[in-house]
Every structure is written in structure tokens, then in C-alpha cells.
Design a protein around this motif. Sequence first.
Motif, PDB file in Angstrom:
ATOM      1  N   MET A 242       0.806  -1.228   0.000  1.00 65.51           N
ATOM      2  CA  MET A 242       0.000   0.000   0.000  1.00 65.51           C
ATOM      3  C   MET A 242       0.839   1.278   0.000  1.00 65.51           C
ATOM      4  O   MET A 242       0.523   2.205  -0.742  1.00 65.51           O
ATOM      5  CB  MET A 242      -0.904   0.012   1.223  1.00 65.51           C
ATOM      6  CG  MET A 242      -2.094  -0.874   1.049  1.00 65.51           C
ATOM      7  SD  MET A 242      -3.598   0.039   1.395  1.00 65.51           S
ATOM      8  CE  MET A 242      -4.592  -1.313   1.989  1.00 65.51           C
ATOM      9  N   PRO A 243       1.859   1.343   0.822  1.00 67.70           N
ATOM     10  CA  PRO A 243       2.596   2.606   0.851  1.00 67.70           C
ATOM     11  C   PRO A 243       3.175   2.954  -0.518  1.00 67.70           C
ATOM     12  O   PRO A 243       3.326   4.125  -0.833  1.00 67.70           O
ATOM     13  CB  PRO A 243       3.713   2.343   1.861  1.00 67.70           C
ATOM     14  CG  PRO A 243       3.241   1.192   2.688  1.00 67.70           C
ATOM     15  CD  PRO A 243       2.392   0.362   1.785  1.00 67.70           C
ATOM     16  N   LEU A 246       1.143   5.504  -2.578  1.00 69.15           N
ATOM     17  CA  LEU A 246       1.147   6.924  -2.227  1.00 69.15           C
ATOM     18  C   LEU A 246       2.371   7.642  -2.770  1.00 69.15           C
ATOM     19  O   LEU A 246       2.484   8.845  -2.642  1.00 69.15           O
ATOM     20  CB  LEU A 246       1.049   7.088  -0.709  1.00 69.15           C
ATOM     21  CG  LEU A 246      -0.190   6.450  -0.083  1.00 69.15           C
ATOM     22  CD1 LEU A 246      -0.262   6.762   1.398  1.00 69.15           C
ATOM     23  CD2 LEU A 246      -1.453   6.934  -0.771  1.00 69.15           C
ATOM     24  N   ARG A 247       3.276   6.882  -3.368  1.00 64.66           N
ATOM     25  CA  ARG A 247       4.432   7.543  -3.971  1.00 64.66           C
ATOM     26  C   ARG A 247       4.077   8.155  -5.319  1.00 64.66           C
ATOM     27  O   ARG A 247       4.788   9.011  -5.815  1.00 64.66           O
ATOM     28  CB  ARG A 247       5.557   6.526  -4.185  1.00 64.66           C
ATOM     29  CG  ARG A 247       6.380   6.263  -2.964  1.00 64.66           C
ATOM     30  CD  ARG A 247       7.812   5.960  -3.391  1.00 64.66           C
ATOM     31  NE  ARG A 247       7.845   4.831  -4.300  1.00 64.66           N
ATOM     32  CZ  ARG A 247       8.106   3.583  -3.929  1.00 64.66           C
ATOM     33  NH1 ARG A 247       8.370   3.331  -2.674  1.00 64.66           N
ATOM     34  NH2 ARG A 247       8.105   2.609  -4.798  1.00 64.66           N
ATOM     35  N   PHE A 251      -1.858  10.119  -6.704  1.00 67.51           N
ATOM     36  CA  PHE A 251      -2.492   9.999  -5.395  1.00 67.51           C
ATOM     37  C   PHE A 251      -1.975  11.031  -4.413  1.00 67.51           C
ATOM     38  O   PHE A 251      -2.104  10.878  -3.214  1.00 67.51           O
ATOM     39  CB  PHE A 251      -2.322   8.579  -4.864  1.00 67.51           C
ATOM     40  CG  PHE A 251      -2.792   7.556  -5.844  1.00 67.51           C
ATOM     41  CD1 PHE A 251      -4.135   7.500  -6.208  1.00 67.51           C
ATOM     42  CD2 PHE A 251      -1.912   6.687  -6.450  1.00 67.51           C
ATOM     43  CE1 PHE A 251      -4.580   6.576  -7.148  1.00 67.51           C
ATOM     44  CE2 PHE A 251      -2.345   5.758  -7.385  1.00 67.51           C
ATOM     45  CZ  PHE A 251      -3.687   5.711  -7.733  1.00 67.51           C
ATOM     46  N   ALA A 257      -6.320   9.366  -3.062  1.00 71.06           N
ATOM     47  CA  ALA A 257      -5.633   8.392  -2.216  1.00 71.06           C
ATOM     48  C   ALA A 257      -6.652   7.649  -1.368  1.00 71.06           C
ATOM     49  O   ALA A 257      -6.603   6.424  -1.237  1.00 71.06           O
ATOM     50  CB  ALA A 257      -4.607   9.091  -1.337  1.00 71.06           C
ATOM     51  N   ARG A 258      -7.598   8.397  -0.826  1.00 68.08           N
ATOM     52  CA  ARG A 258      -8.552   7.736   0.057  1.00 68.08           C
ATOM     53  C   ARG A 258      -9.405   6.731  -0.694  1.00 68.08           C
ATOM     54  O   ARG A 258      -9.669   5.636  -0.220  1.00 68.08           O
ATOM     55  CB  ARG A 258      -9.431   8.753   0.765  1.00 68.08           C
ATOM     56  CG  ARG A 258      -9.438   8.459   2.245  1.00 68.08           C
ATOM     57  CD  ARG A 258     -10.286   9.409   3.009  1.00 68.08           C
ATOM     58  NE  ARG A 258     -11.654   9.446   2.581  1.00 68.08           N
ATOM     59  CZ  ARG A 258     -12.392  10.526   2.653  1.00 68.08           C
ATOM     60  NH1 ARG A 258     -11.863  11.647   3.086  1.00 68.08           N
ATOM     61  NH2 ARG A 258     -13.643  10.482   2.285  1.00 68.08           N
ATOM     62  N   VAL A 261      -7.277   3.618  -1.175  1.00 65.59           N
ATOM     63  CA  VAL A 261      -7.060   2.894   0.072  1.00 65.59           C
ATOM     64  C   VAL A 261      -8.363   2.220   0.508  1.00 65.59           C
ATOM     65  O   VAL A 261      -8.358   1.070   0.947  1.00 65.59           O
ATOM     66  CB  VAL A 261      -6.532   3.831   1.172  1.00 65.59           C
ATOM     67  CG1 VAL A 261      -6.452   3.108   2.502  1.00 65.59           C
ATOM     68  CG2 VAL A 261      -5.163   4.360   0.792  1.00 65.59           C
ATOM     69  N   SER A 262      -9.454   2.916   0.344  1.00 74.88           N
ATOM     70  CA  SER A 262     -10.742   2.308   0.700  1.00 74.88           C
ATOM     71  C   SER A 262     -10.973   1.047  -0.112  1.00 74.88           C
ATOM     72  O   SER A 262     -11.284  -0.015   0.432  1.00 74.88           O
ATOM     73  CB  SER A 262     -11.903   3.266   0.425  1.00 74.88           C
ATOM     74  OG  SER A 262     -11.797   4.396   1.238  1.00 74.88           O
ATOM     75  N   SER A 265      -9.032  -1.787   0.901  1.00 73.79           N
ATOM     76  CA  SER A 265      -9.330  -2.309   2.234  1.00 73.79           C
ATOM     77  C   SER A 265     -10.601  -3.141   2.236  1.00 73.79           C
ATOM     78  O   SER A 265     -10.951  -3.739   3.242  1.00 73.79           O
ATOM     79  CB  SER A 265      -9.488  -1.162   3.235  1.00 73.79           C
ATOM     80  OG  SER A 265      -8.386  -0.309   3.184  1.00 73.79           O
TER      81      SER A 265
END
Lengths: 368, 368
Positions: A242-243, A246-247, A251, A257-258, A261-262, A265
Motif C-alpha cells: 500500500m505505501p 502513495l508515492r 495519489f 488516495a482515500r 485505500v478504501s 481495504s
Amino acid sequence: MSRELNRLDGRKRTILRAVVEEYVEQAEPVASRCLVERYNLNLSSASVRSTLAELEQLGYLEQPHTSAGRVPTDRGYRTYIDELMELEPLAQETKEHIRAQLQESIDEIPELLRQASGLLSQGTGYVSIALQPRVASSVLRQIKLLMIEPGRVLVLLVLSAGVVRDRIVRIPDILDQGQLARIAAAIEQQLAGCKLRDISFVMMQLAAADTQVPESLLNQVLFETWTAIQQADQLATYVDGMPNLLRHREFHSIARARDVVSALSSDGLLTGLMEPPEHEAKAIPGSGENLPAASAAVPWMVRIGQELQQQGLEDCSFVTTTYHLPERLVGSIGVVGPRRMAYSRVISHISFVRQTIDHLLTWRSSRS
Amino acid sequence: MSRELNRLDGRKRTILRAVVEEYVEQAEPVASRCLVERYNLNLSSASVRSTLAELEQLGYLEQPHTSAGRVPTDRGYRTYIDELMELEPLAQETKEHIRAQLQESIDEIPELLRQASGLLSQGTGYVSIALQPRVASSVLRQIKLLMIEPGRVLVLLVLSAGVVRDRIVRIPDILDQGQLARIAAAIEQQLAGCKLRDISFVMMQLAAADTQVPESLLNQVLFETWTAIQQADQLATYVDGMPNLLRHREFHSIARARDVVSALSSDGLLTGLMEPPEHEAKAIPGSGENLPAASAAVPWMVRIGQELQQQGLEDCSFVTTTYHLPERLVGSIGVVGPRRMAYSRVISHISFVRQTIDHLLTWRSSRS
DNA sequence: ATTGGCACTCGGCGTTATCGAGTGCCAGAG
DNA sequence: CTCTGGCACTCGATAACGCCGAGTGCCAAT
């Protein structure tokens, strides 16, 4: 409407390809001049510009705003993937590494998937996902009922390809281990070889009819066991990296980004996006037509941005493929990244990981 | 240096508390005027300002810049938590909901933890984490060896409190199920009751000495089994609610967001931060001194920002607590959020979830 | 001790100007 | 007919400027 007529001529192909590759690398709209300089086309920027304009006309590219460079559209990426890109072969060293890592955790599928997911996300720099094989259509080989504590019983299923599922259920605590063992043995004897999804409650009742266990007790046990069998298909997802996401530029705005990630998840959503579309055979499969002969049969699937039909994932792409266990068991692994993804690298990677998994799992039992 | 002399007087306490609560709610530096208006202190803003200045002097508050309101420091939050806040009781309805949900998955601890994690993240709006109970100090109750396929054996352990662990190992495929069963029975008979961490390979050899299995084969099986026992402590983490985090101001800058997502993706790191510090009894435990009598024994622990001593988590806080299974088994659950966290809500929530888990697990076996 | 008043600070925001990368178009050369 | 150099134009990004106002610290008066 004929696809042949729409087919891009040589120059358009070269340039579209260059645009995609440049954009993937630089993350910025690509300009005509830049193309001329870096992709030795023997053309002036003006000529390139006119081609770019045509490609835009045809829907392969777009401009974020006038007086900016071009960016591929979904369609642009699609064409790139289906017709233009060349898969870059993995370094021998990388291959060794993958093989070695996977080899280590070959005995436990969950561990294997965790590993695979880790390797994929590390190797590609994106997010990777691995799904348990689906067992609904697999076959029951063994079933055991083990009393853990009074009133609690472990239902243990051994399925096709040696896949193991277990589950703890609650039963009346009058029963003893001997009775349970008899029940399990009876079920195993009668139903071994049946597909899980075909096993009905009544079949189990018939199978366990003469186990000398009082009927009401028996029925409770059978019902719990049956439920356990029906729910053997846990949808476990192994998500890694995941991280990494964000690079990427796309995002850097938290809203995007959210969304991602949602999505990542939500096991349910992921599973839906990863599962191979069983009866929709037409669904945009990577044709693999330009794969080297050796892996010509490797079917991977790419879905790009809008093609995902998923609110909030317009900037993402999924690359998925199906790994195989013996006896027709299959599961999925995949990579999720920005639409602007290094597709050829990702596809090479995922194909190799899949191949390796298939290979290891197929020969697992015959190796020491 | 006596703590008593440093103790804050009534007004300072009131105002510090107000600042923290206001800041938690509004996410913006709080101004003297705002405090006067919303927390009917019978004071003018000028007086409040002087108190604020004093609190800043003492290190409880800070100003992002001159001519901005105040923000709590780690120390400010610490004092708020230890001395000032009141735990807000959960709505009856919420309690029911938590109880009902947890009740459902009581039989499978992993499922229970997943549920607990879900409830916590939903209930608090932050990220929640649940850890499997540590079983290294638990006791072996049953052990089974089940042949899955030729050469592959399932080692199944039943431990204290009915916790089940399993693992597939590879053994020479000459062995048959009968031999395996004998070995398992011998081990079980000799070693049931031993703590896992006390079981040595030699003890297992002794236990299985007269099972009539050729020594070299036996040793291979025993070794694999022993390894499985020693590795029974898988560190599984159930993380839920990641997208929640990105809603908060402090993570609108991608750099911060990435640090947190990274931390939350690292099982090892998380486990380290969640585990109760076993021998460091001094480590900042929530004293619980202002808890209502009924739950006076509830020990939770809060670590704030720098206290985590974790590069990249300076803007975060952890609230953790320990749930209990019968026979002294323990595990951790926790909530991670921005330092600016609604501590009282979170602590109420987590305490109740923990209580409920403890209760359910303690009485699990005696209920039908 | 408390408070109203006042000068001062400084981040945020909207305005404006400038810069330059990139385009589209066109006329002329090959 | 294709290609290209040249040129006018567009428009986002960046920087500079000024203003506003929220908020503070200090002080003299009560």
C-alpha cells in the motif's frame, strides 16, 4: 466500423507507443519536442504534432489543457497493451529470487500467497493482491471432527489438491470424541469425491444414518458441519505494498488516495475485481498475442481506469492472472497501480510469479 | 521536582482541558476568545490569555506561530489523559451492538478479532488493530498428525483455552497414518500440560522413543513437528479502518500519510508497538484512576506522538489494551489515530470491547 | 486579580504580472 | 503530397504585492 480500417499506421503506432512509455516514466504530459529528442524518430516536432493531433482525434490521447503535452486515454493504454508494448524479460537474478522465495513457503498456501504478494509489490513498486483459491468446486477428500473442548469441535476438511480448511463449531457437549469420529468417518466414506457445492444436508443425513447417535444430536452436529463445509470459501485477501501507491503523483491529492485505500481495504470489492469473469469469456482478456512463444498460453487480464467500472478507481489499473493448483483449483493474483503503470514490467512480473506458483504447486507432492 | 509542586491549579486544569477538547474537535489552534465563548468560564479573554501563556511556559501548549491559537503538546495530552478527561459512557445501544456482533464470532478467535477490529474502527473513526493471543507460554493440550497427502502432514495443536494452531509440514512419504497417529499420541501423552516454549526437541524424542518407527524417519517427523510447535506464534494483525485516517487534517500531506500507512502495513512494527511491555512495568500505563469504580481494574495504555519513539509516527497516538482468554492467555487490541484524538471516546470504546471479549471468552465453554 | 483597550504579528488570500513550455496553423521547400 | 521552420497564441505555474483579520502580549485602570 471494421477494426482493420481503424488500425493505426506505422507512424501513429510508434508515436503512441512512445507517448505511453514516456508518460509512464515521467508522469507529465509529453510534448512533441521531447518525443523527437528521445525516441529518434526522424521527424520534426511539427510533424509529430500533427500526428499527435490525429491520435487525439481518434481518442487515444488527450490534453489536460490547451498548450500542454499529451496524455494517454484509457483507449490509448488499451491499444498500447494489446498491440504495441513488448514484454521486457525479467533479469535472471530476479527470477532466481522469486523462485527461491516461493519455494520456501510452498507447503502452506496462505504463506505462499503472502510471499507472492510481497514479491509482486516489491518487484513492481505497486500494490499487489493475492486471493485464496476458490474451493466451492473442489472435492472433499477427508473430513475429521475433533473435540477441542467440551461443546467445541474442530471441523477439518481436506480438499482437492491437499487444500486444508478448518473451522470451529459448537455442538451439544454430551457427544464424545468416539461418536464424532464415527460420524466423520461415515461422511468421509460416503461423500469423499463430491464437490463441496454439491453436498446437501440430506446427503449428509443419509451418510451418517447408522452411526448410532441419537437423531436430534446427530442432526445438530451434521448441520454445523454442513455449514462449515458450505462456508469453506473464506475470501481472504493478501494485500501488500500500500505505501507504494502513495508515492505516485496521481495519489498526491488525498481524495484520490482515500478512494484507493478504501477500495484496497474492502475484501469484498477486491475479490469482485480480481475474480476471473467466469462466463463472460469476452471480457477484455490480455490476448498475449505478442508474448514469446514459450508462454503463449499465459492469459493475463488488464483493466484500465474506467474499464473497472468502479467509482473512485478511475485512476487505477488492475493486472490480474490466475494461478493453478492440481485438480482444477484456481485462484487469482494481481497488481493494482495507477493507470499510468509500467504495464510491460508488471505483466512480465506477474506472469512469471504465476508460472512459478503453478509449477511449484503442480509438482509439490512429487518432490521431497 | 516534586510532582505536587508542579501540579496545575484549578483554572489551569479547566483551561487545559478545554483547549484539548476544543482542539480535538475543531482541528485548529484554539483562541482565548473561543474558549470564553464556548466553555462558560467566567473570565475575560485577556485573563484566559495569561493562563494560556503560563500553560505554554510550562510546556503543556504551544503556538504554531505568534498570533495563532494554542495547540496541546504531547505533555498537554498526557496530562489531559491522566488527570483531566472524563470517560464518556457508551450509549446503551452501542454496547448492545458490540456485544451482539462479538457474540456471533465467539467460536473462532481470528474471526472474533476481525470483528473487534471492525467495531473499533467504525466506532471510533480511527484505525484499529487486533493481535492474536501469544501462545508461546500456553500449554499443549492435544496434538494430532494427519496425513493430508503422501509426504504432507498437518500438525494440529490444541492449546490452552482451546486455541487451535495448525501447520503443514513435509515428511518422508514412507510413513503411514497409523505411525503418525502413534507418534502424536505418544507426544500428547508425555507432553500435554507443558508450555510450548519449554518443549525441547529432546523431550519429544524421549516421548516418542517406543513408537516402533525407524529412528531416522522418526527424527525427521519429530523435527518438523517441533518446528511447527515453536512457530505456533504467528504474528497476525487485523488492521481495519485505514481510510478513516486519511480523513484527518494531519494526514492531508502525503508525506505524513505515507509514513502512517507504512507503519500500519508492517506487521512487525505494529506488533512491537502493541505488545504490552512485559518487564517494563513503569511504561506509562493509563492509570485508570478516574475510571468509574466498576471498571477500576481496566488497564489501558496510551502512547502519544514522540512517546512512541517511532520515526514518522510523531503525529500519531496509540491506545492499547490487553484482552484475556482463560488460562492466562493474552492478546492486544488497539486504536491508532492522530495525536489529536478523541481519547475519552476511544478509551471508553476500547475498554468496553475488551471487557466484552474477556467476558465472552471466559464464559465461552460454559454456554451453549 | 481582572479586564478593556491597543499596538503588533503574521498567515491566508486574492490580485496582478511575468515567464515559458507547448500547441496549432501556415507558407514554403523537397 | 509530405514535411518543416517559423510564428502567434494559450494558459498553467510561480512570484510579488498588499490587504485583511484573527489572535496575541502588554498595560493601565478598576
